[in-house]
Design an enzyme around this catalytic site. Structure first.
Site, PDB file in Angstrom:
ATOM      1  N   GLU A 139       0.852  -1.196   0.000  1.00 13.07           N
ATOM      2  CA  GLU A 139       0.000   0.000   0.000  1.00 13.07           C
ATOM      3  C   GLU A 139       0.883   1.240   0.000  1.00 13.07           C
ATOM      4  O   GLU A 139       1.944   1.233   0.624  1.00 13.07           O
ATOM      5  CB  GLU A 139      -0.809   0.092   1.311  1.00 13.07           C
ATOM      6  CG  GLU A 139      -1.754  -1.014   1.548  1.00 13.07           C
ATOM      7  CD  GLU A 139      -2.221  -1.028   3.013  1.00 13.07           C
ATOM      8  OE1 GLU A 139      -2.130  -0.010   3.720  1.00 13.07           O
ATOM      9  OE2 GLU A 139      -2.659  -2.107   3.433  1.00 13.07           O
ATOM     10  N   LYS A 141       2.344   4.598   1.330  1.00 14.14           N
ATOM     11  CA  LYS A 141       2.400   5.179   2.672  1.00 14.14           C
ATOM     12  C   LYS A 141       1.976   6.639   2.528  1.00 14.14           C
ATOM     13  O   LYS A 141       2.745   7.467   2.027  1.00 14.14           O
ATOM     14  CB  LYS A 141       3.802   5.059   3.247  1.00 14.14           C
ATOM     15  CG  LYS A 141       3.884   5.522   4.676  1.00 14.14           C
ATOM     16  CD  LYS A 141       5.210   5.104   5.294  1.00 14.14           C
ATOM     17  CE  LYS A 141       5.274   5.465   6.758  1.00 14.14           C
ATOM     18  NZ  LYS A 141       5.206   6.893   7.017  1.00 14.14           N
ATOM     19  N   ASP A 143       1.166  10.406   3.240  1.00 16.50           N
ATOM     20  CA  ASP A 143       1.838  11.367   4.102  1.00 16.50           C
ATOM     21  C   ASP A 143       0.806  12.298   4.712  1.00 16.50           C
ATOM     22  O   ASP A 143       0.511  13.364   4.188  1.00 16.50           O
ATOM     23  CB  ASP A 143       2.864  12.146   3.270  1.00 16.50           C
ATOM     24  CG  ASP A 143       3.975  12.677   4.140  1.00 16.50           C
ATOM     25  OD1 ASP A 143       3.971  12.369   5.346  1.00 16.50           O
ATOM     26  OD2 ASP A 143       4.838  13.400   3.624  1.00 16.50           O
ATOM     27  N   TYR A 251      -6.743   2.082   6.572  1.00 14.93           N
ATOM     28  CA  TYR A 251      -5.728   1.072   6.307  1.00 14.93           C
ATOM     29  C   TYR A 251      -5.694  -0.100   7.308  1.00 14.93           C
ATOM     30  O   TYR A 251      -4.899  -1.007   7.135  1.00 14.93           O
ATOM     31  CB  TYR A 251      -4.334   1.667   6.116  1.00 14.93           C
ATOM     32  CG  TYR A 251      -3.793   2.517   7.251  1.00 14.93           C
ATOM     33  CD1 TYR A 251      -3.603   1.997   8.507  1.00 14.93           C
ATOM     34  CD2 TYR A 251      -3.444   3.835   7.017  1.00 14.93           C
ATOM     35  CE1 TYR A 251      -3.101   2.778   9.532  1.00 14.93           C
ATOM     36  CE2 TYR A 251      -2.926   4.627   8.025  1.00 14.93           C
ATOM     37  CZ  TYR A 251      -2.757   4.090   9.282  1.00 14.93           C
ATOM     38  OH  TYR A 251      -2.253   4.860  10.282  1.00 14.93           O
ATOM     39  N   LYS A 344      10.829   3.413   2.698  1.00 10.50           N
ATOM     40  CA  LYS A 344      10.724   4.861   2.476  1.00 10.50           C
ATOM     41  C   LYS A 344      11.368   5.250   1.143  1.00 10.50           C
ATOM     42  O   LYS A 344      12.372   4.672   0.732  1.00 10.50           O
ATOM     43  CB  LYS A 344      11.427   5.620   3.610  1.00 10.50           C
ATOM     44  CG  LYS A 344      10.830   5.371   4.980  1.00 10.50           C
ATOM     45  CD  LYS A 344       9.467   5.999   5.182  1.00 10.50           C
ATOM     46  CE  LYS A 344       9.505   7.446   5.491  1.00 10.50           C
ATOM     47  NZ  LYS A 344       9.789   7.811   6.842  1.00 10.50           N
ATOM     48  N   CYS A 438      17.572  43.211 -19.763  1.00 10.20           N
ATOM     49  CA  CYS A 438      17.820  41.777 -19.976  1.00 10.20           C
ATOM     50  C   CYS A 438      19.306  41.449 -19.804  1.00 10.20           C
ATOM     51  O   CYS A 438      20.154  42.098 -20.425  1.00 10.20           O
ATOM     52  CB  CYS A 438      17.341  41.399 -21.372  1.00 10.20           C
ATOM     53  SG  CYS A 438      17.783  39.723 -21.825  1.00 10.20           S
ATOM     54  N   CYS A 441      20.523  40.456 -23.643  1.00 10.67           N
ATOM     55  CA  CYS A 441      20.559  41.371 -24.791  1.00 10.67           C
ATOM     56  C   CYS A 441      20.421  42.837 -24.370  1.00 10.67           C
ATOM     57  O   CYS A 441      20.377  43.726 -25.209  1.00 10.67           O
ATOM     58  CB  CYS A 441      19.472  41.017 -25.795  1.00 10.67           C
ATOM     59  SG  CYS A 441      17.816  41.395 -25.193  1.00 10.67           S
ATOM     60  N   CYS A 456      11.783  39.928 -20.966  1.00 10.08           N
ATOM     61  CA  CYS A 456      12.694  40.699 -21.797  1.00 10.08           C
ATOM     62  C   CYS A 456      11.909  41.128 -23.028  1.00 10.08           C
ATOM     63  O   CYS A 456      11.189  40.329 -23.626  1.00 10.08           O
ATOM     64  CB  CYS A 456      13.875  39.812 -22.198  1.00 10.08           C
ATOM     65  SG  CYS A 456      14.684  40.351 -23.699  1.00 10.08           S
ATOM     66  N   CYS A 462      16.943  38.957 -28.930  1.00 11.93           N
ATOM     67  CA  CYS A 462      17.569  38.419 -27.720  1.00 11.93           C
ATOM     68  C   CYS A 462      18.114  37.017 -27.984  1.00 11.93           C
ATOM     69  O   CYS A 462      17.351  36.086 -28.299  1.00 11.93           O
ATOM     70  CB  CYS A 462      16.543  38.381 -26.583  1.00 11.93           C
ATOM     71  SG  CYS A 462      17.187  37.641 -25.079  1.00 11.93           S
TER      72      CYS A 462
HETATM   73  S1  IVH Z   1      -0.113   0.704   8.965  1.00  6.78           S
HETATM   74  C1  IVH Z   1       0.861  -1.304  12.851  1.00  6.78           C
HETATM   75  N1  IVH Z   1      -0.527   1.630   6.533  1.00  6.78           N
HETATM   76  O1  IVH Z   1       2.673   5.620   8.706  1.00  6.78           O
HETATM   77  C2  IVH Z   1       0.661  -0.676  11.528  1.00  6.78           C
HETATM   78  N2  IVH Z   1       0.411   3.104   8.134  1.00  6.78           N
HETATM   79  O2  IVH Z   1       4.779   4.675  11.247  1.00  6.78           O
HETATM   80  C3  IVH Z   1       0.418   0.760  11.619  1.00  6.78           C
HETATM   81  N3  IVH Z   1       0.803   5.371   7.328  1.00  6.78           N
HETATM   82  O3  IVH Z   1       1.724   7.112  11.462  1.00  6.78           O
HETATM   83  C4  IVH Z   1       0.299   1.560  10.426  1.00  6.78           C
HETATM   84  N4  IVH Z   1       0.077   5.042   5.281  1.00  6.78           N
HETATM   85  O4  IVH Z   1      -0.268   6.792   9.971  1.00  6.78           O
HETATM   86  C5  IVH Z   1      -0.064   1.903   7.772  1.00  6.78           C
HETATM   87  N5  IVH Z   1      -0.979   2.321   4.372  1.00  6.78           N
HETATM   88  C6  IVH Z   1      -0.528   2.587   5.593  1.00  6.78           C
HETATM   89  C7  IVH Z   1      -0.059   3.874   5.940  1.00  6.78           C
HETATM   90  C8  IVH Z   1       0.410   4.090   7.240  1.00  6.78           C
HETATM   91  C9  IVH Z   1       0.582   5.939   6.127  1.00  6.78           C
HETATM   92  C10 IVH Z   1       1.391   6.077   8.485  1.00  6.78           C
HETATM   93  C11 IVH Z   1       0.673   5.813   9.782  1.00  6.78           C
HETATM   94  C12 IVH Z   1       1.738   5.887  10.818  1.00  6.78           C
HETATM   95  C13 IVH Z   1       3.006   5.738  10.055  1.00  6.78           C
HETATM   96  C14 IVH Z   1       3.702   4.453  10.448  1.00  6.78           C
END
Ligand code: IVH
Length: 705
Positions: A139, A141, A143, A251, A344, A438, A441, A456, A462
């Site tokens: 999945e 992650k 932000d 999630y 990451k 400019c 030129c 310009c 130019c």
């Molecule tokens: S699972 C025990 N799935 O990432 C499992 N976390 O350090 C807990 N996060 O603050 C999290 N996308 O909010 C999971 N698809 C995803 C996520 C996700 C973002 C964030 C979560 C947490 C940090 C994990």
């Protein structure tokens, strides 16, 4: 709970109660269609009318307010402070991996541990089977901000931030305003007590909008969408949160109690997510279950490529062992599960030193300040320049030579200076001044009223503008002159071998061969490539002219609409605005361009030199849609697709003449089903509607395009 909902008055007009209930049911259904199924049935305006009617009735009958009323989506009375709430189950974090090796280590740890349990005969048969074909769910992650949502009998009763993982803050009123958080769940198999966890985030588009508004009001913009989401959620006045277009993606589940009799709670993470989506949550469309660690790496590569095009920010990929019984076997270590890891992406923000500022002149004369930086590794590459865009941005940042600055590079996006670390500013610094003439030129720099950009005024006098125009002309999507890169264009112009694109067509082999780092062979190759480029398409030719705001798509539309160059040259603004994608501003730029004699002459000369293209079939000649291959065919899309979004798939199918509808019926010719297809798939199977998977859909596109 932050707000109490009591039914105090026994005397109620039954018709009012009935209307309120009917409105709530209807609004819940539309929320579900919109957020969970991505398949709205009514326009926004109609939704707003229903919501306003409900608000009016509730205002007249405050005793009828309830915890799951869709009217809470617009926010409620401000709070004095957030209350602290202890999580019944701690909200854990994830271990991180930064390389393929660390991912392999993770996989090894999982397998070793499971092998141990196997040896000790701790695994039952189903768990053993799950171990044999070890599946991971991948999945994005997201932000944003983690949140825990508690549902009692399917009604949202509390929303809490992650906090320190043990205790968070009660943000119930705020989470209620988030569109994709259902206030009441849909389905008859919902546990009486259910905790759903997920990420609240601000989509990129909403972030831009919020920051634009902040700049306009003289407020400080947010640094990134995550801070914007956090700032929007930490509002004591939930009406502000309601205006910030936040989203939530579920999630996982936390507490699950009171499962209905006869209901089996899903045994894999993937199935839990699909269930959450059936109940009304938004789950990530990119989620995929894969077998083995190598498939995880493939997913990482594919998603890295897709990352910039996603409508939200992600900072990595989360991998989770799919089988819940394997998850239980693996357990936890300190504050993180052993069955999951976050891979990451390389950091996208770093700090460095601003060494100097230069002013670059673009193809249209736009003056762009560019920061020269102490080289720094960010977003996977070494960055030594960053654009400062324009005067407004320069004023906003107030970056000065000598400053320590934060650089951001997201994917292919040009590196940007996010902010200045003021605490590290040296004592003697000067604010940045824009030049009045400019730098290339010396023509005066002008500002067109209503535009931010300084330009310009030299036009083709130019050298910088000439060079940029030629580079654009030769580029891959324009005339595609193989081997004529930016450096060579600069040499050719600096050595006065060419002054405009027309001169490319009477270049002399000897002269080119005499340039530094060129020889006879490369000069001949270049001339051959220039010759080859003469056979082009009308759309490429239009694009290569470098008319302001005319990109590839607009050039294609112009080519299709006019069919030939003379019709284009004879057009006017009224005709142009009729064309797809062209508004009054672009129409003005096109007319400005074609009305200049120098441009007409340039086009004439290019044609005289033999630039040519096959005849174009005008749009009006082929609008007989019967020619489209999928006319008369009805498709339904369900579940998630990997290489494109459902909307993109829909557009492509429609472009081939197909009808795309939201529900499966006897009239459906095909269901395209991805992971999480759910009830539509069951229905298609029961009606014997053929089902296509993503690969078959892509093969279909290949066949017809
Ligand atoms: S699972 C025990 N799935 O990432 C499992 N976390 O350090 C807990 N996060 O603050 C999290 N996308 O909010 C999971 N698809 C995803 C996520 C996700 C973002 C964030 C979560 C947490 C940090 C994990």
């Amino acid at each position: 709970m932050t707000q109490e909902f009591k039914q105090t008055s026994p005397i109620q007009d039954p018709s009012v109660i009935h209307e309120i209930q009917a409105l709530r049911d209807e609004l819940h259904r539309h929320n579900y269609l919109y957020y969970a199924l991505d398949n709205p049935e009514i326009p926004d305006a109609e939704y707003d009318r229903l919501l306003r009617r409900l608000q009016a009735l509730e205002a007249e009958n405050p005793e009828l307010l309830s915890a799951d009323s869709p009217s809470l989506k617009v926010g409620s009375a401000p709070l004095d402070a957030f209350t602290q709430v202890a999580h019944k189950l701690p909200m854990l974090s994830l271990d991180n991996a930064f390389s393929d090796e660390e991912m392999l280590d993770f996989n090894k740890r999982v397998i070793d541990r499971l092998n141990n349990s196997l040896k000790n005969s701790e695994l039952d048969n189903t768990t053993k089977e799950a171990f044999e074909s070890l599946e991971y769910v991948c999945e994005p992650k997201l932000d944003g901000i983690a949140v825990s949502l508690l549902y009692a009998e399917g009604v949202l009763v509390m929303g809490v931030t992650r906090g320190d993982g043990t205790t968070g803050e009660d943000i119930t009123a705020n989470v209620r305003t988030v569109g994709s958080i259902p206030l009441r769940l849909t389905g008859d198999d919902i546990p009486s007590e259910l905790e759903v966890r997920g990420e609240i985030y601000m989509p990129k588009a909403a972030f831009e909008k919020v920051n634009k508004a902040a700049l306009k009001n003289g407020d400080k913009p947010f640094v990134n969408p995550r801070n914007a989401a956090a700032g929007s959620l930490r509002q004591l006045d939930s009406k502000i949160t309601a205006k910030r277009s936040l989203e939530m993606c579920a999630y996982s589940v936390g507490i699950v109690e009171g499962i209905k009799e006869g209901v089996n709670f899903p045994e894999t993470h993937e199935k839990i997510l699909v269930k959450l989506s059936e109940w009304g949550f938004r789950i990530n469309q990119e989620m995929r279950a894969v077998t083995g660690i190598n498939a995880c790496a493939t997913y990482y590569n594919k998603l890295s490529e897709k990352r910039d095009g996603l409508p939200y920010e992600i900072d990595g990929i989360v991998y989770k062992v799919n089988s819940i019984s394997l998850q239980k076997t693996l357990g936890f270590i300190s504050r993180a599960p052993r069955w999951a890891i976050a891979r990451k992406f390389p950091a996208q923000e770093e700090m460095t030193q601003l060494l100097g500022i230069e002013f670059q002149v673009g193809r249209t004369g736009a003056i762009t300040p560019v920061a020269r930086l102490e080289p720094v590794f960010v977003g996977g590459v070494t960055v030594s320049n960053a654009t400062l865009h324009n005067q407004d941005e320069v004023k906003r940042l107030d970056a000065r030579v000598g400053d320590t600055v934060i650089i951001r590079r997201a994917g292919d996006v040009i590196p940007q200076i996010v902010s200045v670390v003021l605490s590290r500013r040296p004592e003697q610094t000067d604010a940045l001044c824009f030049p009045e003439s400019c730098p290339v030129c010396d023509s005066p720099i002008v500002q067109v009223p209503g535009e931010v950009v300084l330009r310009c005024s030299g036009g083709l006098i130019c050298g910088a503008q000439v060079k940029e125009a030629i580079k654009h002309f030769a580029s891959r999507k324009a005339m595609d002159i193989d081997g004529l890169g930016d450096k060579l264009v600069e040499q050719l112009v600096d050595e006065k071998l060419i002054k405009s694109v027309v001169d490319l067509y009477h270049l002399d082999v000897e002269a080119v061969a005499s340039l530094e780092r060129m020889g006879k062979k490369s000069a001949e190759n270049l001339l051959a490539a220039i010759e080859t480029s003469k056979a082009t398409s009308f759309a490429r030719f239009i694009y290569s002219l470098g008319i302001r705001e005319v990109g590839e798509a607009t050039a294609r539309n112009l080519a299709q609409y006019f069919g030939d160059i003379n019709s284009l040259l004879a057009s006017d603004e009224e005709t142009l605005v009729v064309i797809n994608d062209i508004g009054p501003i672009v129409a003005r730029f096109i007319v400005d361009f074609i009305s200049q004699e120098s441009n007409q002459l340039l086009i004439k000369q290019l044609l005289e030199h033999g630039v040519n293209w096959p005849e174009v079939k005008k749009q009006s000649d082929d609008d007989d849609s019967n020619e489209l291959p999928l006319v008369d065919k009805t498709y339904v899309l369900s579940g998630s697709l990997f290489s494109l979004t459902r909307d993109q798939a829909k557009e492509k199918l429609q472009a081939l003449g197909a009808t795309v509808t939201g529900s499966v019926s006897k009239k459906t010719d095909y269901l395209v089903a991805g992971p999480g297809a759910g009830s539509k798939l069951t229905k298609a199977e029961s009606l014997s509607v053929p089902v296509l998977d993503e690969d078959q859909l892509l093969a279909l596109f290949d066949e017809y395009t």
